[in-house]
Design an enzyme around this catalytic site. Structure first.
Site, mmCIF file in Angstrom:
data_model
loop_
_atom_site.group_PDB
_atom_site.id
_atom_site.type_symbol
_atom_site.label_atom_id
_atom_site.label_comp_id
_atom_site.label_asym_id
_atom_site.label_seq_id
_atom_site.Cartn_x
_atom_site.Cartn_y
_atom_site.Cartn_z
ATOM 1 N N HIS A 55 -10.445 -4.451 10.673
ATOM 2 C CA HIS A 55 -11.084 -4.333 9.362
ATOM 3 C C HIS A 55 -12.397 -3.558 9.412
ATOM 4 O O HIS A 55 -13.207 -3.645 8.494
ATOM 5 C CB HIS A 55 -11.347 -5.725 8.770
ATOM 6 C CG HIS A 55 -10.118 -6.393 8.254
ATOM 7 N ND1 HIS A 55 -9.174 -6.935 9.083
ATOM 8 C CD2 HIS A 55 -9.667 -6.582 6.990
ATOM 9 C CE1 HIS A 55 -8.193 -7.456 8.346
ATOM 10 N NE2 HIS A 55 -8.464 -7.245 7.086
ATOM 11 N N GLU A 115 0.801 -1.224 0.000
ATOM 12 C CA GLU A 115 0.000 0.000 0.000
ATOM 13 C C GLU A 115 0.834 1.275 0.000
ATOM 14 O O GLU A 115 0.550 2.219 -0.737
ATOM 15 C CB GLU A 115 -0.965 0.022 1.200
ATOM 16 C CG GLU A 115 -2.138 -0.941 1.084
ATOM 17 C CD GLU A 115 -1.835 -2.340 1.571
ATOM 18 O OE1 GLU A 115 -0.708 -2.584 2.046
ATOM 19 O OE2 GLU A 115 -2.726 -3.206 1.495
#
Lengths: 327, 372
Positions: free
Chosen positions: A129, A60
């Protein structure tokens, strides 16, 4: 008007902007061959090829920074985070590079980039998450932050974000991808960033809500209507720049405010909106501003605990009744 | 590439990479003076051979730029102590051959991006000394209008893509600039500079992986000055042969003597050819040394005087000057003339910076968003 899901509306926006401008490309984990982890990018690889729809390694920080570098030389990258939880790894490039480049170069390098993907709570995926981190990005001058709540808004705002010459953090809500709504058919439908939308007009109290909390606020308003309380629901749609004027106008009309949000309360967007109201419309308030926020805890896994951590219609109803001094 | 004596622990020989003339041999903590003399003599001979292959105009330009950067940095140190430069100020003294040699190997329309120790790279890329000094002074005539300072020099006109302040942060950016060249189908290459401490950052590894995976025209230049602030290489890096790290990503790599401006130039030329023709990335480890502290506030207690002096004997400017004199490319008069022109340019930059106005207070709120 056409009825479609938010997922389809986002897909249309991406397709139209890839079609419109050769400098637009889409990059992220599983966006191409896999057709998108949430299928938002379905079909785009076939249509635009692997030069413009690019699967990345799970890296990322790397691909976010690559996108910023590409933007420095005139491309218009759309960087998808599989979820915004993973954008946390890329914050150095989003904040230190994208947000500040124009300023620290004395106006020489603009960064037209969109960082997009799902954020907020999902279903039972626990602490790492399932989190709403818009207040992090909204904190930094140089970034714009967008959070749509309907398919039409999603399409119109995403198209504007891609055309914007600034870095835009575009947070979709994971639970809302399947939500359906009418989307205008017009060829080049866009919605300007920085303009709030009054989702429901009312006169007794204002509910400011964004993203997942917009449908919650609308349901609460329906319930309150039955109880004789008329609520105005305002969706800022863009967190930065924030359309404070629309919120203040509503407060001056209703004199009572509840701000609903999915995120943690501490240093959150509702705290900022509350401060604006106190500074600019204190004399119009008939009750203290009330926040209804997500629980100030990491998101738990167990279904019953997860339900308790996300603001409910009942909580919003209760808060409005409190600012209206009905209980 | 010639071996350079370095105060690191014993290291194994790095595998030779395509294009590398030679690789690293074993180096130890203790180097005897006779060995050092021998190395210097060898190094000078190698440089003198390289000189034969380069035209006089280029040689003089390289010398001029190196001396200009040296004197510019000395002026910065002076201005810093007078309070005319604020904040952090990282000087490039000792490393001039790296920026000058590398940037001499690319075209004007190629890109350069680097870290916060970037005054030299900016000047070598063509940013005027006036505008660099004015930026350091926080003046409106600076290359970033006074908003970036020493660590954030930018000049879009010459594709100088910035000084970046987070260690390693510029590496993904440089990778993206190279991605842009390939995407647009141009043959522009990117030189991405960073110190050896940045090699320990994830950004370095993520970038090299993507660059080779997608064949991006980026030359990654690790300026190994052997210290990350006050921490020496052997205290910070498990595998100290930076050039070897390219193997993990299948990049071509070379180990280069950063005290020889022509060795740097040649190695970068090889990387540029790969990048321009075949969109291939390269990693270069260029061994150098900074003669000053990490920044102006660093007294440098972590290094011995002897170690610094040892490298000062190998000063890249002294070496190059001696080689040029011995090869008859220049004489003392020509050298004096260069020093004179440099002095004039540096003095002019300080005057320009002094006279340049402060940014208008309204500039506080400009350039935050592009559409204002």
């Amino acid at each position: 008007m056409a009825m479609m899901t938010m997922r389809e509306a986002l897909n249309q926006a991406l397709r139209e902007e890839l079609e419109r401008d050769e400098n637009v490309f889409l990059m992220g984990e599983e966006v191409a061959a896999y057709q998108g982890a949430y299928k938002v990018t379905k079909g785009l690889l076939d249509e635009f090829g692997d030069k413009r729809v690019i699967d990345t390694p799970i890296t990322e920080l790397g691909f976010a920074g690559l996108g910023v570098g590409a933007a420095m030389v005139g491309l218009r990258p759309i960087i998808e985070f599989m979820t915004f939880n993973f954008s946390i790894l890329a914050t150095d490039q989003i904040i230190n590079s994208a947000a500040k480049m124009l300023y620290m170069s004395g106006g020489q390098f603009k960064i037209p980039i969109v960082f997009r993907g799902p954020g907020g709570s999902a279903y039972q995926v626990s602490s790492q998450h399932s989190q709403a981190i818009e207040s992090w990005y909204a904190y930094f001058p140089g970034l714009k932050v967008v959070m749509p709540s309907t398919p039409a808004d999603a399409k119109g705002l995403l198209k504007s974000a891609i055309r914007d010459d600034n870095p835009v953090v575009f947070i979709e809500q994971e639970r809302m991808y399947g939500n359906k709504g009418e989307v205008p058919d017009e060829a080049d439908f866009t919605i300007p960033l920085g303009v709030a939308d009054v989702k429901r007009e009312g006169k007794d109290a204002t509910i400011v809500a964004r993203s997942l909390m917009v449908p919650v606020a609308l349901k609460a308003a329906e319930e309150l209507e039955k109880q004789g309380v008329s609520c105005e629901v305002i969706d800022p749609r863009t967190i930065r720049p924030l359309d404070v004027e629309t919120i203040i106008s509503s407060v001056k009309k209703t004199n009572r405010v509840v701000i609903a949000e999915e995120s943690h309360p501490f240093c959150g967007v509702a705290a900022e909106i509350s401060a604006e109201i106190n500074e600019r419309a204190f004399d119009y308030l008939d009750a203290p501003v009330r926040r209804v926020s997500g629980a100030d805890v990491p998101m738990p896994y167990a279904k019953n605990l997860e339900d308790l951590a996300i603001p409910s219609v009942e909580q919003v109803v209760k808060a409005v009744r409190e600012v209206a001094y009905l209980d | 590439m010639s071996k350079q004596a370095a105060p690191t622990k014993s290291r194994v020989k790095a595998e030779e990479q395509p294009g590398a003339a030679a690789a690293v041999e074993e180096v130890t903590d203790h180097i005897d003076p006779a060995q050092l003399d021998e190395e210097h003599a060898k190094q000078k001979e190698e440089q003198k051979n390289r000189i034969e292959a380069v035209d006089r105009e280029t040689l003089l330009k390289l010398l001029y730029q190196m001396i200009l950067i040296r004197r510019f940095e000395e002026k910065c140190a002076e201005s810093y102590s007078l309070g005319k430069i604020g904040g952090f100020c990282h000087l490039y003294i000792g490393q001039e051959a790296v920026a000058v040699g590398a940037i001499s190997a690319i075209r004007q329309d190629d890109y350069v991006i680097t870290s916060y120790r970037e005054h030299g790279h900016a000047i070598a890329k063509g940013v005027s000394a006036d505008e660099v000094m004015a930026e350091l002074y926080g003046k409106s005539g600076g290359c970033s209008s006074g908003k970036g300072g020493s660590m954030h020099l930018f000049d879009a006109d010459v594709n100088f893509m910035g000084g970046h302040g987070i260690v390693g942060g510029q590496i993904p950016l440089g990778t993206g600039i190279a991605f842009g060249s390939k995407y647009k189908g141009t043959d522009q290459v990117t030189l991405c500079f960073f110190g050896e401490a940045a090699v320990n950052q994830g950004a370095f590894h993520e970038s090299l992986n993507m660059a080779q995976l997608w064949k991006l025209p980026c030359i990654y230049i690790c300026e190994n000055n052997q210290y990350g602030m006050g921490t020496s290489l052997d205290r910070a890096m498990s595998l100290q042969d930076v050039s070897q790290k390219a193997c993990a990503y299948e990049l071509s790599s070379e180990f280069v003597d950063g005290m020889d401006v022509l060795a740097v130039r040649e190695a970068v030329q090889r990387g540029v050819e790969r990048a321009r023709k075949d969109y291939l990335p390269t990693l270069l480890e260029i061994r150098t040394y900074r003669f000053m502290g990490h920044s102006m506030s660093d007294p440098g207690n972590y290094r011995t005087r002897a170690e610094i002096e040892k490298y000062q004997q190998r000063d890249p400017i002294k070496l190059f000057t001696a080689s040029l004199l011995e090869n008859g490319v220049i004489d003392q008069a020509a050298l004096d003339e260069i020093e004179g022109r440099v002095r004039e340019e540096v003095e002019h930059s300080a005057r320009f910076a002094d006279e340049s106005p402060l940014p208008d207070p309204k500039e506080l709120y400009t350039h935050i968003y592009a559409d204002e």
